[in-house]
Design a protein around this motif. Structure first.
Motif, PDB file in Angstrom:
ATOM      1  N   GLY A 181      64.858  38.876  37.366  1.00 21.62           N
ATOM      2  CA  GLY A 181      66.020  38.072  37.692  1.00 21.62           C
ATOM      3  C   GLY A 181      67.143  38.275  36.694  1.00 21.62           C
ATOM      4  O   GLY A 181      66.942  38.806  35.597  1.00 21.62           O
ATOM      5  N   ALA A 182      68.345  37.836  37.084  1.00 20.49           N
ATOM      6  CA  ALA A 182      69.509  38.005  36.214  1.00 20.49           C
ATOM      7  C   ALA A 182      69.473  37.063  35.023  1.00 20.49           C
ATOM      8  O   ALA A 182      70.051  37.351  33.976  1.00 20.49           O
ATOM      9  CB  ALA A 182      70.787  37.783  37.016  1.00 20.49           C
ATOM     10  N   SER A 183      68.811  35.914  35.171  1.00 24.82           N
ATOM     11  CA  SER A 183      68.750  34.946  34.077  1.00 24.82           C
ATOM     12  C   SER A 183      67.531  34.053  34.270  1.00 24.82           C
ATOM     13  O   SER A 183      66.950  33.978  35.357  1.00 24.82           O
ATOM     14  CB  SER A 183      70.014  34.079  34.052  1.00 24.82           C
ATOM     15  OG  SER A 183      70.057  33.229  35.198  1.00 24.82           O
ATOM     16  N   TYR A 184      67.162  33.358  33.213  1.00 24.90           N
ATOM     17  CA  TYR A 184      66.113  32.347  33.308  1.00 24.90           C
ATOM     18  C   TYR A 184      66.684  31.121  34.003  1.00 24.90           C
ATOM     19  O   TYR A 184      67.765  30.636  33.663  1.00 24.90           O
ATOM     20  CB  TYR A 184      65.605  31.967  31.916  1.00 24.90           C
ATOM     21  CG  TYR A 184      64.656  32.982  31.311  1.00 24.90           C
ATOM     22  CD1 TYR A 184      63.279  32.848  31.460  1.00 24.90           C
ATOM     23  CD2 TYR A 184      65.136  34.068  30.581  1.00 24.90           C
ATOM     24  CE1 TYR A 184      62.404  33.777  30.908  1.00 24.90           C
ATOM     25  CE2 TYR A 184      64.274  34.997  30.023  1.00 24.90           C
ATOM     26  CZ  TYR A 184      62.905  34.847  30.197  1.00 24.90           C
ATOM     27  OH  TYR A 184      62.046  35.761  29.654  1.00 24.90           O
ATOM     28  N   ARG A 185      65.955  30.592  34.958  1.00 23.64           N
ATOM     29  CA  ARG A 185      66.407  29.402  35.690  1.00 23.64           C
ATOM     30  C   ARG A 185      65.742  28.137  35.175  1.00 23.64           C
ATOM     31  O   ARG A 185      66.199  27.032  35.469  1.00 23.64           O
ATOM     32  CB  ARG A 185      66.103  29.569  37.191  1.00 23.64           C
ATOM     33  CG  ARG A 185      66.748  30.783  37.834  1.00 23.64           C
ATOM     34  CD  ARG A 185      68.252  30.636  37.929  1.00 23.64           C
ATOM     35  NE  ARG A 185      68.650  29.613  38.877  1.00 23.64           N
ATOM     36  CZ  ARG A 185      68.960  29.861  40.149  1.00 23.64           C
ATOM     37  NH1 ARG A 185      68.909  31.097  40.605  1.00 23.64           N
ATOM     38  NH2 ARG A 185      69.326  28.883  40.943  1.00 23.64           N
TER      39      ARG A 185
ATOM     40  N   ARG B 143      65.823  38.657  29.491  1.00 26.05           N
ATOM     41  CA  ARG B 143      65.733  38.658  30.962  1.00 26.05           C
ATOM     42  C   ARG B 143      64.328  38.257  31.380  1.00 26.05           C
ATOM     43  O   ARG B 143      63.345  38.638  30.741  1.00 26.05           O
ATOM     44  CB  ARG B 143      66.044  40.049  31.518  1.00 26.05           C
ATOM     45  CG  ARG B 143      67.459  40.545  31.241  1.00 26.05           C
ATOM     46  CD  ARG B 143      68.505  39.707  31.962  1.00 26.05           C
ATOM     47  NE  ARG B 143      69.839  40.197  31.726  1.00 26.05           N
ATOM     48  CZ  ARG B 143      70.549  40.903  32.601  1.00 26.05           C
ATOM     49  NH1 ARG B 143      70.016  41.219  33.780  1.00 26.05           N
ATOM     50  NH2 ARG B 143      71.771  41.303  32.315  1.00 26.05           N
ATOM     51  N   PRO B 144      64.188  37.494  32.457  1.00 24.95           N
ATOM     52  CA  PRO B 144      62.857  37.107  32.936  1.00 24.95           C
ATOM     53  C   PRO B 144      62.059  38.320  33.387  1.00 24.95           C
ATOM     54  O   PRO B 144      62.625  39.324  33.853  1.00 24.95           O
ATOM     55  CB  PRO B 144      63.152  36.152  34.091  1.00 24.95           C
ATOM     56  CG  PRO B 144      64.556  36.454  34.503  1.00 24.95           C
ATOM     57  CD  PRO B 144      65.265  36.918  33.277  1.00 24.95           C
TER      58      PRO B 144
ATOM     59  N   GLY C 288      60.284  38.829  35.941  1.00 30.80           N
ATOM     60  CA  GLY C 288      60.351  39.152  37.359  1.00 30.80           C
ATOM     61  C   GLY C 288      61.572  39.939  37.765  1.00 30.80           C
ATOM     62  O   GLY C 288      61.741  40.269  38.936  1.00 30.80           O
TER      63      GLY C 288
ATOM     64  N   ALA D 112      75.142  34.940  34.394  1.00 28.55           N
ATOM     65  CA  ALA D 112      74.632  35.362  35.701  1.00 28.55           C
ATOM     66  C   ALA D 112      75.320  34.643  36.853  1.00 28.55           C
ATOM     67  O   ALA D 112      75.370  35.162  37.977  1.00 28.55           O
ATOM     68  CB  ALA D 112      73.123  35.120  35.767  1.00 28.55           C
TER      69      ALA D 112
ATOM     70  N   ASN E 243      69.753  23.299  37.150  1.00 29.19           N
ATOM     71  CA  ASN E 243      68.489  23.815  36.640  1.00 29.19           C
ATOM     72  C   ASN E 243      67.391  22.769  36.491  1.00 29.19           C
ATOM     73  O   ASN E 243      66.297  23.110  36.028  1.00 29.19           O
ATOM     74  CB  ASN E 243      68.717  24.473  35.277  1.00 29.19           C
ATOM     75  CG  ASN E 243      69.564  25.727  35.387  1.00 29.19           C
ATOM     76  OD1 ASN E 243      70.780  25.668  35.250  1.00 29.19           O
ATOM     77  ND2 ASN E 243      68.926  26.867  35.644  1.00 29.19           N
TER      78      ASN E 243
END
Length: 441
Positions: free
Chosen positions: A140-144, A135-136, A138, A269, A370
């Motif tokens: 978030g739910a996933s890495y973007r 998980r990132p 910050g 996510a 992305n």
């Protein structure tokens, strides 16, 4: 535990199969099960053929260990629960997955197992690293963005490979069921399915993996592994493949396996990846041009490198990675046609077609996903001149142009009119004929 059911889904192998390994280690009797879901069988003749070949190969491998592959048809949840009840199984194991269909199946399985007091355990195995594990920072739910994900993914502690069972004991009296007939499929030159074929190709690939950084974009060289269908169906373990590539110091290839994992965590996510733009405000005013879409699907756009890719897709149920980029960019960025019909067309033909990678890559190309540079526009002629400089790839799949010498094959509209007439090859479509950027690179 006396008896356990293993529900195979997209892990059609006995080597490094965590669900199968755990069942064999913890239960006296194991029921390997695959359920033919009629709804999924309608999606793709190519993948149906590949699946049925893989099931036949899996049954043979299980029988060598003393077991068998139990085949049922219907709803996977209902069939697994019924088999567990009739065999007195105390647990069901299966590989976790990320698509909307897979997650609904898992939730229904969880509910039914609770109702029938059967233990359910989900296992890794579809990816190198579990999609929800990284998980990132910050929150978030996933890495973007891929690069930070790649750094964390490469530094992560990967699981150990699961042991291959030495012996499998099936409960007495269980009817194995008949294997489905192997259909013809739509692509005459499509690869054969199964773990046996996957391992043969893996052995060959590892002997030729060294030049991958130089050759993976070389379209005529065909210097890619072509293992993606076997990863898609789980005939080959992505973890085993990644570890084997690391031993060969093939980091560029390992990076491509990370891209595969990247899109799985994105899909976990954002399960609507096949139908909705991932990027906020990613809705674009697409052109409704059914004629252009049809020419693109048929490989008759008049742009040779695009047509070659689309014809390879039909012939082999597979397409070179660079050609996938070129053809997808041409549909979305040059013809201005929505990416979603492209997703569906690839799903129809690709042996390796799955939600995370097919849809994720389409959104990346279309500028709705992305890609950190969503407005980039690939010039198909420059791409062809760079990655197929002598036109070998084009001539391989567009026989109308076999007689055209040298680089002229990429721009046949520049040939003398008499020569063009003799080629029996279409000129550029009206809808993009004036695109000077790519007609005169």
């Amino acid at each position: 535990m006396k008896t356990a059911v293993v529900l195979f889904t997209r892990d059609l192998r006995i080597r490094d199969n965590p669900a199968l390994a755990a069942a064999c280690a913890n239960a006296e009797q194991v029921v390997p099960l695959f359920v033919l879901d009629p709804d999924l069988g309608k999606l793709s003749p190519n993948r149906t053929r590949f699946l049925h070949e893989s099931l036949a190969d899996l049954r043979a491998a299980l029988r060598e260990k003393g077991g068998d592959l139990v085949i049922r048809t219907g709803d996977p949840v209902a069939e697994a629960i019924e088999l567990a009840r009739t065999t007195g199984a105390e647990g069901i194991g299966m590989a976790a997955d990320v698509s909307r269909y897979a997650r609904r199946r898992e939730e229904r399985m969880r509910q039914e197992c609770e109702r029938h007091r059967i233990a359910l355990r989900l296992f890794p195995g579809v990816t190198v690293v579990n999609p929800g594990e990284l998980r990132p920072g910050g929150g978030g739910a996933s890495y973007r963005v891929f690069s930070p994900y790649h750094r964390v993914w490469r530094a992560a502690q990967w699981r150990d490979e699961a042991a291959t069972p030495t012996k499998i004991k099936l409960p007495p009296g269980v009817a194995a069921g008949r294997l489905p007939a192997i259909p013809k499929g739509e692509s005459p030159d499509a690869a054969r399915g199964g773990e046996t074929e996957a391992r043969r190709r893996l052995t060959t690939w590892l002997k030729h993996i060294g030049p991958y950084p130089e050759l993976h974009n070389d379209m005529p060289a065909d210097g890619t592994s072509r293992l993606s269908p076997y990863l898609r169906f789980g005939c080959l373990s992505p973890l085993e493949l990644a570890q084997a590539a690391i031993k060969q110091e093939a980091e560029e290839y390992v990076r491509q396996l990370c891209w595969r994992d990247f899109y799985y965590q994105v899909t976990l996510a954002f399960p609507q990846l096949s139908t909705k733009p991932l990027r906020p405000n990613g809705d674009i005013e697409w052109r409704d041009d059914k004629d252009a879409l049809q020419h693109w699907q048929d490989g008759t756009t008049g742009v040779p490198v695009v047509d070659a890719g689309m014809r390879q897709l039909r012939a082999e149920g597979w397409m070179h990675n660079r050609a996938r980029l070129i053809t997808a960019a041409f549909l979305t960025k040059h013809l201005g046609v929505d990416w979603r019909p492209g997703v569906q067309w690839f799903f129809r033909w690709l042996l390796d077609g799955d939600v995370p990678n097919n849809s994720g890559n389409w959104q990346w190309v279309a500028g709705t996903g992305n890609d950190t540079r969503p407005y980039r526009k690939f010039n198909p002629i420059r791409q062809a001149q760079r990655f197929d400089p002598e036109g070998v790839y084009v001539r391989r799949y567009v026989p109308e142009l076999k007689g055209v010498e040298g680089v002229a094959v990429h721009q046949p509209w520049r040939l003398p009119e008499k020569v063009r007439r003799d080629l029996d090859y279409p000129g550029p479509l009206e809808s993009h004929r004036d695109e000077a950027v790519w007609l005169r690179p």
